[in-house]
Design a protein around this motif. Structure first.
Motif: not given
Length: 218
Positions: A113-118, A89-91, A127-128, A36-41
């Motif tokens: 940005d969402l992926a970096r936060t997660a 970014g989940y994969a 991972v970058v 869920e951290a990598f998906l829109p709310a």
């Protein structure tokens, strides 16, 4: 155990393991990585459902069981450098639990940005997230041992294939036929690729991976 942790455990037990995913590294990663951290709310409540999720029209992420099987097909070693091309970014977070170094190629800065936060909220430090065209790959970090394309392809651009080292592998969902299949392209010497088909799956073709078709002429 939190509700999300229980949902992850249930996802692994009811979706991933019954789908012939036998690599325990993958099931372990999917038990701890918060999808869920990598998906829109608005999609958080569906994070652990067994379905393709639409990020925005024309952009999708694979169902967890299909993603797990695709990653398993890649046979990633803990010394590998991997490029993960995805709409989220989940994969890449899952792959980062298996590989030495992961580059997550994402479609825009908001997704990155969402992926970096997660990523920063987890123990992951290998991972970058970068932004660019999916079909162009990320030559700055090439060559790769593995390229994982989380999405459909009708054809794979030669420029992306060139980013694999000899002996490297690319996995994706081939959508060029009526029945889609997961495929592995294994790079031999002299740029020759051996192709292997695996399980049936469907996916939305990613931009730049569709075949050029001749225009209809009356």
């Amino acid at each position: 155990m939190t509700n999300a942790a229980l949902q992850r455990k249930n996802m692994v037990e009811s979706q991933i393991r019954p789908s012939d995913v036998t690599d325990r590294r993958i099931t372990a990663a999917m038990t701890v990585i918060p999808r869920e951290a990598f998906l829109p709310a608005r999609l958080a409540n569906f994070a652990y459902s067994d379905q393709i999720l639409t990020i925005v029209p024309g952009r999708e992420v694979l169902a967890p069981c299909v993603l797990a099987r695709l990653i398993q097909l890649a046979e990633i070693a803990d010394s590998d450098s991997v490029l993960v091309i995805s709409e989220a970014g989940y994969a890449a977070a899952i792959v980062a639990q298996l590989a030495a170094k992961v580059t997550a190629l994402l479609p825009d800065e908001a997704t990155a940005d969402l992926a970096r936060t997660a990523f920063n909220a987890s123990p992951l430090n290998n991972v970058v997230a970068v932004v660019g065209s999916a079909a162009s790959g990320w030559p700055q970090s090439a060559p790769y041992d593995i390229i994982v394309v989380e999405g459909g392809v009708e054809q794979v651009p030669d420029s992306l294939k060139a980013q694999l080292r000899d002996g490297g592998r690319l996995v994706a969902i081939d959508t060029s036929d009526r029945v889609g299949h997961a495929i592995e392209l294994h790079k031999q010497r002299d740029g020759i690729f051996a192709r292997r088909e695996s399980f049936q799956a469907t996916a939305l073709p990613l931009p730049g991976f569709t075949e050029t078709r001749p225009a209809f002429v009356f």
